[in-house]
Each structure stands twice: as C-alpha cells, then as structure tokens.
Design an enzyme around this catalytic site. Sequence first.
Site, PDB file in Angstrom:
ATOM      1  CG  ASP A 131      16.781  15.058   0.215  1.00 55.04           C
ATOM      2  OD1 ASP A 131      17.560  15.609   1.019  1.00 55.04           O
ATOM      3  OD2 ASP A 131      17.120  14.683  -0.921  1.00 55.04           O
ATOM      4  CG  HIS A 175      13.835  10.825   1.496  1.00 55.78           C
ATOM      5  ND1 HIS A 175      14.824   9.922   1.191  1.00 55.78           N
ATOM      6  CD2 HIS A 175      13.681  11.624   0.411  1.00 55.78           C
ATOM      7  CE1 HIS A 175      15.252  10.161  -0.046  1.00 55.78           C
ATOM      8  NE2 HIS A 175      14.570  11.190  -0.541  1.00 55.78           N
TER       9      HIS A 175
HETATM   10 NI    NI Z   1      13.358  14.706  -2.976  1.00 62.21          NI
END
Ligand code: NI
Length: 226
Positions: A44, A189
């Site tokens: 992400d 991430h």
């Molecule tokens: Ni996010």
Amino acid sequence: MKRFLALMLAVVLFLLPFSVSATEDTPVIRSGSGESPKIALTFDDGPHPRQTDRILDLLAEYNIHATFFVIGQNAVYYPEPLKRAVSLGHEIGNHTFRHEGISKMSAPMLEKELADTEKVILDLTGVKVSLFRPPEGACSEAVLAAARHAEYPVILWTVDTRDWDLASTDKIVSTVESKVRGGSIVLFHDYTARTAHTLDALKILIPKLLDEGYEFVTVSELLGGE
Ligand code: NI
C-alpha cells in the site's frame, strides 16, 4: 389487465434479489478460500521511486507477482515505478487519491477520490483498476457506498505485518510465519514516511515461504483462481 399485472409482478419478483445484491452489498474480502497454498502479497501507499523499485527488484528475482494499492496523488508525483510495476505484470488497486481524512468524507467525496485515482492509473498505464483498499481498512457506510458506486470489492487483509508501524525485520518475519495460511492476503507498504523494514523482511520471507510450498499470486488470482 390482470394478466399484465401478474406478469409485471413476476418480473419485479424475479429482478428484486439481483438488484438488492447489486446495490446494497459491497463485498468485503479478507482472504481467499484457502483451498490451495496460494497467498497474495499486497503493498500500500506507493508508488515511491526508491521503496517501490527495491520491492519490484526483489519480486522480479523470484518471478513473483503482487498487488499494489496505489495512492493517486503519489502516482502523479512518481509515475515511473507505477508503470514499471504494470510492465512487470503486477496488479494495481485503488487506495484513494489523497489517503487522508477518509473517515470524515461523505460518499460523494470518496467517489471522487476513487474516480480521480482510477483515471490517473488508467492514463499512465492503460489499466482500469477493479480493486479497492480503503486507507486504514476503514469500512464506514460512506466508504462502502463509494466502493459500490465504483463497482469495486473492498480488499482488506488476513495478516497485518505492521511494517507501517516500523516493526522490526524479525517481528515482521515472525508475524507472517505465525499467521500465514493458504488464501492469506498479507499487508505490506511500499511507501512509509520513515524507513520501514519491509524489504529486509521480504528477503527472508519469500524464500522461506516458497520452501514451505506457498505460491505467490495477485489478489485477483487468489480470489478467482482457486
Ligand atoms: Ni494506506
């Protein structure tokens, strides 16, 4: 006339269950079925020129495909790593345009966030995204309504590595090792404001999980291919 009304009633009753499921249900998905050893790595908050590229390099070493939930604004700033991810065969999902203040936004504001992000990704890569991950995994009524409007399923996760919280390399590895199962969607991430240990953990995890018989697939493959 009676016959006509009966026919209309039959048509309405026939259509009703479908229209209800199309307009009121937004699928919220946390894992695949788990019938096979397939798992999906997800990243992400990118794209980012250094962090995304390093992850793409590592995935390419193992010929693994993952899913990147992209922030529209970051794609505007850094189009190259996004284009590279697509050219390498990775899947792209929508992670809103600005990522901030999602919980306070109305459904129309969220619809614009999703539409703007979809357009940026389409313009840069030619890919029309079909998956949505709300920031923080927020699933308010407005978020679900916006997802429904855009015809996106909401993709959450099975395992949160907490790399965003700067979990240590060892902690990320042990979290994944203890929680991963066939069908898992694993949250990482590819952009964090401070240096996360995502890449170091992946260097340990990918060969380990391959040895254990896991197969890495995109989210769409995980959901459709079992
Ligand atoms: Ni996010």
